[in-house]
Design a protein around this motif. Structure first.
Motif, PDB file in Angstrom:
ATOM      1  N   ALA A  69      -1.358  15.221   1.381  1.00  0.00           N
ATOM      2  CA  ALA A  69      -0.690  16.212   2.227  1.00  0.00           C
ATOM      3  C   ALA A  69      -1.685  16.977   3.095  1.00  0.00           C
ATOM      4  O   ALA A  69      -1.389  17.307   4.251  1.00  0.00           O
ATOM      5  CB  ALA A  69       0.109  17.181   1.362  1.00  0.00           C
ATOM      6  N   LEU A  70      -2.863  17.269   2.563  1.00  0.00           N
ATOM      7  CA  LEU A  70      -3.864  18.002   3.349  1.00  0.00           C
ATOM      8  C   LEU A  70      -4.290  17.219   4.585  1.00  0.00           C
ATOM      9  O   LEU A  70      -4.491  17.801   5.656  1.00  0.00           O
ATOM     10  CB  LEU A  70      -5.087  18.315   2.472  1.00  0.00           C
ATOM     11  CG  LEU A  70      -4.933  19.476   1.489  1.00  0.00           C
ATOM     12  CD1 LEU A  70      -6.155  19.564   0.585  1.00  0.00           C
ATOM     13  CD2 LEU A  70      -4.716  20.793   2.225  1.00  0.00           C
ATOM     14  N   SER A  71      -4.417  15.914   4.442  1.00  0.00           N
ATOM     15  CA  SER A  71      -4.804  15.111   5.602  1.00  0.00           C
ATOM     16  C   SER A  71      -3.708  15.118   6.664  1.00  0.00           C
ATOM     17  O   SER A  71      -3.990  15.056   7.862  1.00  0.00           O
ATOM     18  CB  SER A  71      -5.119  13.672   5.175  1.00  0.00           C
ATOM     19  OG  SER A  71      -3.974  13.032   4.644  1.00  0.00           O
ATOM     20  N   ALA A  72      -2.446  15.242   6.225  1.00  0.00           N
ATOM     21  CA  ALA A  72      -1.342  15.276   7.181  1.00  0.00           C
ATOM     22  C   ALA A  72      -1.395  16.518   8.058  1.00  0.00           C
ATOM     23  O   ALA A  72      -0.936  16.504   9.208  1.00  0.00           O
ATOM     24  CB  ALA A  72      -0.009  15.208   6.450  1.00  0.00           C
ATOM     25  N   VAL A 109       2.750  13.032   3.766  1.00  0.00           N
ATOM     26  CA  VAL A 109       2.978  14.066   2.755  1.00  0.00           C
ATOM     27  C   VAL A 109       3.754  13.501   1.571  1.00  0.00           C
ATOM     28  O   VAL A 109       3.500  13.853   0.415  1.00  0.00           O
ATOM     29  CB  VAL A 109       3.728  15.263   3.376  1.00  0.00           C
ATOM     30  CG1 VAL A 109       4.120  16.268   2.298  1.00  0.00           C
ATOM     31  CG2 VAL A 109       2.862  15.951   4.429  1.00  0.00           C
ATOM     32  N   MET A 110       4.697  12.615   1.839  1.00  0.00           N
ATOM     33  CA  MET A 110       5.536  12.045   0.785  1.00  0.00           C
ATOM     34  C   MET A 110       4.978  10.749   0.208  1.00  0.00           C
ATOM     35  O   MET A 110       5.688  10.012  -0.477  1.00  0.00           O
ATOM     36  CB  MET A 110       6.944  11.764   1.338  1.00  0.00           C
ATOM     37  CG  MET A 110       7.669  12.985   1.834  1.00  0.00           C
ATOM     38  SD  MET A 110       7.926  14.177   0.512  1.00  0.00           S
ATOM     39  CE  MET A 110       8.089  15.669   1.489  1.00  0.00           C
ATOM     40  N   ALA A 111       3.724  10.457   0.466  1.00  0.00           N
ATOM     41  CA  ALA A 111       3.146   9.177   0.056  1.00  0.00           C
ATOM     42  C   ALA A 111       3.260   8.938  -1.449  1.00  0.00           C
ATOM     43  O   ALA A 111       3.602   7.823  -1.883  1.00  0.00           O
ATOM     44  CB  ALA A 111       1.683   9.108   0.496  1.00  0.00           C
ATOM     45  N   ILE A 112       2.992   9.941  -2.268  1.00  0.00           N
ATOM     46  CA  ILE A 112       3.000   9.746  -3.720  1.00  0.00           C
ATOM     47  C   ILE A 112       4.412   9.532  -4.261  1.00  0.00           C
ATOM     48  O   ILE A 112       4.646   8.572  -5.022  1.00  0.00           O
ATOM     49  CB  ILE A 112       2.297  10.919  -4.430  1.00  0.00           C
ATOM     50  CG1 ILE A 112       0.805  10.937  -4.060  1.00  0.00           C
ATOM     51  CG2 ILE A 112       2.468  10.815  -5.942  1.00  0.00           C
ATOM     52  CD1 ILE A 112       0.044   9.685  -4.438  1.00  0.00           C
ATOM     53  N   PRO A 113       5.409  10.367  -3.916  1.00  0.00           N
ATOM     54  CA  PRO A 113       6.767  10.058  -4.390  1.00  0.00           C
ATOM     55  C   PRO A 113       7.258   8.687  -3.940  1.00  0.00           C
ATOM     56  O   PRO A 113       7.905   7.967  -4.717  1.00  0.00           O
ATOM     57  CB  PRO A 113       7.620  11.183  -3.767  1.00  0.00           C
ATOM     58  CG  PRO A 113       6.671  12.304  -3.544  1.00  0.00           C
ATOM     59  CD  PRO A 113       5.361  11.666  -3.205  1.00  0.00           C
ATOM     60  N   ILE A 144      -1.211  13.731 -10.595  1.00  0.00           N
ATOM     61  CA  ILE A 144      -0.269  13.447  -9.507  1.00  0.00           C
ATOM     62  C   ILE A 144      -0.202  14.624  -8.538  1.00  0.00           C
ATOM     63  O   ILE A 144      -0.072  14.430  -7.322  1.00  0.00           O
ATOM     64  CB  ILE A 144       1.111  13.087 -10.085  1.00  0.00           C
ATOM     65  CG1 ILE A 144       1.005  11.795 -10.892  1.00  0.00           C
ATOM     66  CG2 ILE A 144       2.150  12.939  -8.973  1.00  0.00           C
ATOM     67  CD1 ILE A 144       2.274  11.415 -11.629  1.00  0.00           C
ATOM     68  N   TYR A 145      -0.320  15.847  -9.052  1.00  0.00           N
ATOM     69  CA  TYR A 145      -0.400  17.015  -8.166  1.00  0.00           C
ATOM     70  C   TYR A 145      -1.590  16.885  -7.215  1.00  0.00           C
ATOM     71  O   TYR A 145      -1.471  17.136  -6.005  1.00  0.00           O
ATOM     72  CB  TYR A 145      -0.581  18.294  -8.991  1.00  0.00           C
ATOM     73  CG  TYR A 145       0.649  18.846  -9.654  1.00  0.00           C
ATOM     74  CD1 TYR A 145       1.878  18.199  -9.599  1.00  0.00           C
ATOM     75  CD2 TYR A 145       0.582  20.044 -10.362  1.00  0.00           C
ATOM     76  CE1 TYR A 145       2.996  18.719 -10.223  1.00  0.00           C
ATOM     77  CE2 TYR A 145       1.695  20.586 -10.981  1.00  0.00           C
ATOM     78  CZ  TYR A 145       2.900  19.923 -10.923  1.00  0.00           C
ATOM     79  OH  TYR A 145       4.002  20.449 -11.539  1.00  0.00           O
ATOM     80  N   VAL A 146      -2.749  16.528  -7.778  1.00  0.00           N
ATOM     81  CA  VAL A 146      -3.958  16.418  -6.964  1.00  0.00           C
ATOM     82  C   VAL A 146      -3.809  15.308  -5.922  1.00  0.00           C
ATOM     83  O   VAL A 146      -4.187  15.474  -4.755  1.00  0.00           O
ATOM     84  CB  VAL A 146      -5.195  16.161  -7.862  1.00  0.00           C
ATOM     85  CG1 VAL A 146      -6.420  15.829  -7.014  1.00  0.00           C
ATOM     86  CG2 VAL A 146      -5.476  17.380  -8.735  1.00  0.00           C
ATOM     87  N   ALA A 147      -3.263  14.175  -6.337  1.00  0.00           N
ATOM     88  CA  ALA A 147      -3.069  13.062  -5.402  1.00  0.00           C
ATOM     89  C   ALA A 147      -2.115  13.460  -4.276  1.00  0.00           C
ATOM     90  O   ALA A 147      -2.347  13.141  -3.103  1.00  0.00           O
ATOM     91  CB  ALA A 147      -2.535  11.838  -6.144  1.00  0.00           C
ATOM     92  N   LEU A 160      -5.903   3.912   1.588  1.00  0.00           N
ATOM     93  CA  LEU A 160      -7.007   3.674   0.660  1.00  0.00           C
ATOM     94  C   LEU A 160      -6.858   4.523  -0.601  1.00  0.00           C
ATOM     95  O   LEU A 160      -7.177   4.071  -1.711  1.00  0.00           O
ATOM     96  CB  LEU A 160      -8.339   3.981   1.352  1.00  0.00           C
ATOM     97  CG  LEU A 160      -8.759   3.003   2.456  1.00  0.00           C
ATOM     98  CD1 LEU A 160     -10.027   3.503   3.144  1.00  0.00           C
ATOM     99  CD2 LEU A 160      -8.982   1.610   1.885  1.00  0.00           C
ATOM    100  N   THR A 161      -6.361   5.757  -0.442  1.00  0.00           N
ATOM    101  CA  THR A 161      -6.122   6.617  -1.598  1.00  0.00           C
ATOM    102  C   THR A 161      -5.100   5.983  -2.532  1.00  0.00           C
ATOM    103  O   THR A 161      -5.280   5.937  -3.760  1.00  0.00           O
ATOM    104  CB  THR A 161      -5.630   8.001  -1.147  1.00  0.00           C
ATOM    105  OG1 THR A 161      -6.629   8.624  -0.337  1.00  0.00           O
ATOM    106  CG2 THR A 161      -5.332   8.891  -2.351  1.00  0.00           C
TER     107      THR A 161
END
Length: 379
Positions: free
Chosen positions: A336-339, A280-284, A328-331, A359-360
Motif C-alpha cells: 500500500a505504501l508504494s501505491a 493496495v489490495m494486492a494481498i487480499p 500479513i499486516y506488514v505485507a 516481486l513482493t
C-alpha cells in the motif's frame, strides 16, 4: 486542505463510527446466543470453543450511524450559514459538494446493507454459494449500470469497463470474506488498506477541481473507525467474529470507494495511478486467487472452505496465529505504501512500482512454500 480542517475531518469521520461500532459489537456479543449467531468449532475452524458471530453488525452500524450524523451535520451547515461560519474554510468550501452527494452515498449504503444482511442470513442459517454469488453480482451490477460507478481504466470499450467494474466489486467482497479466517486478520487488513487509500485521496487532487477527494476519503475513514471499534473485540484472542455480514460489507464498501475515486480523479498527467487500488489490495486478492487455484488443482470446488489460506500456510511454517496476522499486516502495508507514490511518479516510476509489488508477492509465495509437503501429501 489545512491541518485544522484535516483534523476535524478525521475526528468527525473516525471517532463516531469507532464508538458506535465498539458498543454495538459489545451488545451483539452479549446477545449472540439469542440471535442465533454463534460459530461452533469444526474441522475447518481454527478456534476450539464457540465464539459469537455478528461483529459485522457493529461495523455496519458504525458506518450507518456516522453517515446519519454526517448527513444531519452537512444539512445544518448548508442551510444555516451561522453554523457553517464556525467551521474552517477548508471544510466549508466543500459543504455544497458534500450535500450534493448525500443521495448517492445513501443509495450505496442501501446496497451495502443488502449485502450485510445477506451475510447475516448466511451466518445464521447458511445460504447456498450460488445464491450468495448471484446476489453479489446483482448488487454490483446495480451500482455499475444504474448508479454509474465505473473503473477509470481508459478502455475504449464501455461494455468491458462495466464488466470489469462488476467483477472488481464481487472480487473484493469475496477476497475479504476469504481473508476472514484468523483473529483480527480481515478487519485489520481492511483498516490498513482503507487508511492508505484515504491518505492518497487527501494528499492528491482531481484534475478537474484541483481539490482533494474529500467525499471518498471520508467514506473510507468512516469505515476505518468502525473497523477499529470492532477490532478492539476481535484482536486475539477474539471474543467475537465479524462473520459474513462484516466481510461482505467491508469488501463492498472499499470496492465502491475505489470506483468513486478512480471515476472522479486519477486523470490528467498521471493516468497510471488508476492501478493504485489494485496495488493496495494486492494481498487480499493474492489470498483469494491462490486459494481458488489450490482448490481447483485438487479437484475441489473453489467455494469449499478449508485451511489453505495465506494465513494458514504461514502457521504451517511454524508461525503463531498472531505472527501470521502481523506478517500479513506488514505485507499489506508494504504494497500500500508504494501505491501512495503512483500519483507522484511518471510512467516509468509506475512500472517500477508494479514490478516491485509483483516481486513482493513472488517472494511471499516462495517463502510460504518452504518446507511444505507436496499437495498430495497434505491432510
Amino acid at each position: 486542505m489545512t491541518t485544522w480542517a484535516l483534523l476535524i475531518l478525521l475526528g468527525a469521520a473516525v471517532l463516531p463510527s469507532l464508538l458506535i461500532a465498539y458498543f454495538t459489537v459489545g451488545w451483539v456479543r452479549g446477545a449472540a446466543e439469542q440471535l442465533g449467531l454463534v460459530d461452533k468449532p469444526g474441522a475447518r475452524k481454527v478456534h476450539s470453543v464457540p465464539i459469537p458471530l455478528g461483529g459485522g453488525l457493529g461495523i455496519w452500524a458504525g458506518v450507518m450511524g456516522t453517515l446519519a450524523l454526517g448527513t444531519l451535520a452537512v444539512y445544518l451547515a448548508t442551510h444555516f450559514p451561522s453554523l457553517a461560519s464556525l467551521l474552517p474554510e477548508g471544510i466549508t468550501a466543500h459543504l455544497d459538494g458534500l450535500w450534493g452527494k448525500v443521495a448517492e452515498i445513501w443509495m450505496i449504503a442501501a446496497c451495502g446493507t443488502v449485502l450485510a444482511f445477506l451475510g447475516l442470513l448466511d451466518d445464521r442459517r447458511g445460504v447456498p454459494w450460488w445464491i450468495r454469488l448471484g446476489i453479489e453480482f446483482a448488487v454490483a451490477s446495480f451500482c455499475v449500470y444504474w448508479q454509474g460507478l465505473q473503473l477509470t481504466a481508459f478502455i475504449e470499450l464501455p461494455w468491458l469497463t462495466s464488466a470489469l467494474s462488476v467483477l472488481w466489486i464481487v472480487a473484493l467482497i469475496n477476497s475479504f470474506n476469504m481473508l476472514d479466517n484468523m483473529d483480527g486478520l480481515s478487519g485489520g487488513v481492511a483498516a490498513i488498506s482503507s487508511t492508505m487509500l484515504a491518505m492518497m485521496l487527501l494528499s492528491t487532487s482531481t484534475s478537474s477541481s484541483g481539490q482533494p477527494q474529500i467525499f471518498v476519503a471520508a467514506m473510507l475513514l468512516v469505515l476505518v473507525g468502525a473497523l477499529l471499534g470492532f477490532l478492539r473485540h476481535n484482536w486475539a484472542p477474539a471474543t467475537i467474529f465479524m462473520g459474513d455480514a462484516g466481510s461482505y460489507f467491508i469488501g463492498f464498501w472499499i470496492a465502491v470507494a475505489t470506483l468513486l475515486a478512480t471515476y472522479a480523479g486519477y486523470q490528467g498527467a498521471t493516468p497510471h495511478a488508476v492501478v493504485a487500488p489494485l496495488i493496495v489490495m494486492a494481498i487480499p486478492l493474492y489470498d483469494m486467487t491462490s486459494v481458488i487455484l489450490i482448490r481447483l488443482r485438487e479437484g475441489r470446488s473453489p467455494f469449499e472452505a478449508d485451511k489453505r489460506h495465506f494465513s494458514h500456510r504461514l502457521t504451517d511454517l511454524g508461525m503463531t496465529k498472531k505472527q501470521a496476522v502481523l506478517t500479513i499486516y506488514v505485507a499489506t502495508t508494504t504494497c500500500a505504501l508504494s501505491a501512495l507514490l503512483l500519483p507522484r511518479v511518471d510512467a516509468w516510476g509506475a512500472m517500477l512500482i508494479v514490478i516491485s509489488t509483483c516481486l513482493t508477492l513472488s517472494l511471499v509465495r516462495i517463502l510460504e512454500s518452504v518446507g511444505r509437503p507436496p499437495a498430495g501429501d497434505q491432510q
